[in-house]
Design an enzyme around this catalytic site. Structure first.
Site, short mmCIF file in Angstrom:
data_model
loop_
_atom_site.label_atom_id
_atom_site.label_comp_id
_atom_site.label_asym_id
_atom_site.label_seq_id
_atom_site.Cartn_x
_atom_site.Cartn_y
_atom_site.Cartn_z
N HIS A 103 0.67 -1.33 0.03
CA HIS A 103 -0.29 -0.20 -0.10
C HIS A 103 1.40 1.34 0.21
O HIS A 103 0.02 2.35 -0.49
CB HIS A 103 -0.81 -0.02 1.45
CG HIS A 103 -1.94 -1.25 0.88
ND1 HIS A 103 -2.85 -1.12 0.06
CD2 HIS A 103 -2.69 -2.22 1.84
CE1 HIS A 103 -3.89 -1.89 0.30
NE2 HIS A 103 -3.28 -2.56 1.50
N ASP A 138 -2.93 -10.75 -2.51
CA ASP A 138 -3.60 -10.32 -1.11
C ASP A 138 -5.11 -9.59 -1.57
O ASP A 138 -5.38 -9.45 -2.31
CB ASP A 138 -2.34 -9.10 -0.78
CG ASP A 138 -2.88 -8.01 0.39
OD1 ASP A 138 -4.15 -7.90 0.91
OD2 ASP A 138 -2.59 -8.28 1.82
N HIS A 140 -6.80 -7.43 -0.51
CA HIS A 140 -6.57 -5.96 -0.40
C HIS A 140 -5.92 -5.53 -1.53
O HIS A 140 -4.90 -6.20 -2.44
CB HIS A 140 -6.33 -5.10 0.39
CG HIS A 140 -6.78 -5.39 1.99
ND1 HIS A 140 -6.72 -6.57 2.43
CD2 HIS A 140 -8.09 -4.77 1.93
CE1 HIS A 140 -7.05 -6.53 3.92
NE2 HIS A 140 -8.32 -4.86 3.42
N ASP A 225 -5.27 -12.21 3.64
CA ASP A 225 -6.38 -12.17 4.35
C ASP A 225 -7.52 -12.26 3.56
O ASP A 225 -8.44 -11.79 4.10
CB ASP A 225 -6.53 -10.51 4.40
CG ASP A 225 -5.68 -10.05 3.62
OD1 ASP A 225 -5.68 -10.21 2.61
OD2 ASP A 225 -4.97 -8.75 3.25
#
Length: 319
Positions: A103, A138, A140, A225
């Site tokens: 991120h 991931d 996200h 996740d």
């Protein structure tokens, strides 16, 4: 593929934050590896003023943004996370690191991330003349990574993630710009997607990235996740999918490496990681779970998104 780990990653003290030291303390038997000093490589991606800000961040406060916490040991841990990821890129290993990175932007932190570990290692490879496929599974979107490589055709960024979810982007229409148009592939999965949809998203684009892009190296943002029992998302992926992804990638590509991103259920994270490693290494899966299936409504939403995405990408790739 083996794990690269050092206790310096535990110095990033975030207290009761979801991204905390327990995420790596649940790997008690992993031997320590001496980590290179990655300081000279930070500027491959990050602006000098931002690097300085991270170095001094704990002096000004505990929070860089609403999600990202720091402590006196955070800068050293973050530099070491970059170093371990660079080492993994050279040896074909898995950097078991924190803080995560995907991120992080060139000039700001985001989503628990300080430096973009995988982007720095990837840019180093690009500077060495390599074409890099960057797979981010991931749950996200790795928005920092996507931003960094959005306008280049030397890196194909391929993300499979929940949408809607943090950070809010990652739509099918985001396919890159300039010379990088077509080299960003976002596969947004509806909440409650199970193993069946997750693996379909992986299999659908695998021939494209393998046969048409033909990377020299495969970089993997390995976040877990998307697991059915993770705390931050609503996907329903089990350890079997992570095993199959690892196995398939190792069968298709000669040079790959990985670095840890998300995964916040500390009981499930080791099972996910070790299943992925077993797949890469051609070993039996150490853990099994009953696979999950998605409802008809979720499948219909996913297939609609897939159809639109392929329409966006057809001018640039063969389907």
């Amino acid at each position: 593929m083996k794990l690269i780990f050092n206790k310096i990653f535990l110095q990033h003290d975030t207290g009761m934050h979801p991204e905390n030291v327990k995420r790596l303390e649940v790997f008690p038997d992993v031997p320590e590896t001496e980590i290179i000093d990655a300081t000279p490589y930070l500027a491959l991606v990050h602006e000098p003023a931002y690097i300085k800000n991270i170095r001094n961040a704990h002096l000004d406060g505990d929070w860089l943004d609403r999600d990202t916490r720091v402590s006196p040991g955070s800068y050293a841990a973050a530099v070491a996370a970059v170093g371990a990821t660079i080492m993994a890129s050279e040896t074909g290993d898995f950097a078991l690191v924190r803080p995560p990175g995907h991120h992080a932007y060139p000039n700001r932190s985001s989503g628990f991330c300080l430096f973009n570990n995988v982007a720095i290692a990837t840019q180093k490879l690009v500077n060495e003349g390599k074409r890099v496929l960057l797979i981010d599974f991931d749950g996200h979107l790795g928005d920092g990574t996507s931003h960094i490589f959005y306008d280049t055709d030397q890196v194909l960024y391929w993300s499979i993630h929940q949408y809607p979810a943090f950070p809010g982007n990652g739509r099918v229409s985001e396919i890159g710009e300039g010379s990088g148009t077509g080299y960003t592939i976002n596969v947004p999965l509806p909440p409650q997607s199970g193993d069946d949809i997750f693996m379909d998203a992986f299999r659908t684009f695998l021939p494209l990235v393998e046969k048409q892009f033909q990377p020299d190296v495969v970089a993997i943002s390995a976040g877990f996740d998307a697991h059915v029992f993770d705390l931050l998302l609503e996907l329903r992926v089990t350890v079997g999918s992570f095993y199959r992804i690892g196995k398939t990638l190792s069968e298709r590509f000669d040079h790959l490496f990985a670095t840890l991103e998300g995964g916040y259920n500390v009981e499930e994270l080791p099972r996910c990681v070790y299943n992925f490693l077993a797949g890469v290494n051609g070993e039996e899966a150490p853990y099994e779970e009953a696979p999950t299936t998605s409802s008809r409504t979720i499948w219909e939403e996913y297939e609609n998104r897939l159809h639109v995405l392929i329409n966006y990408l057809q001018p640039y790739w063969k389907f």
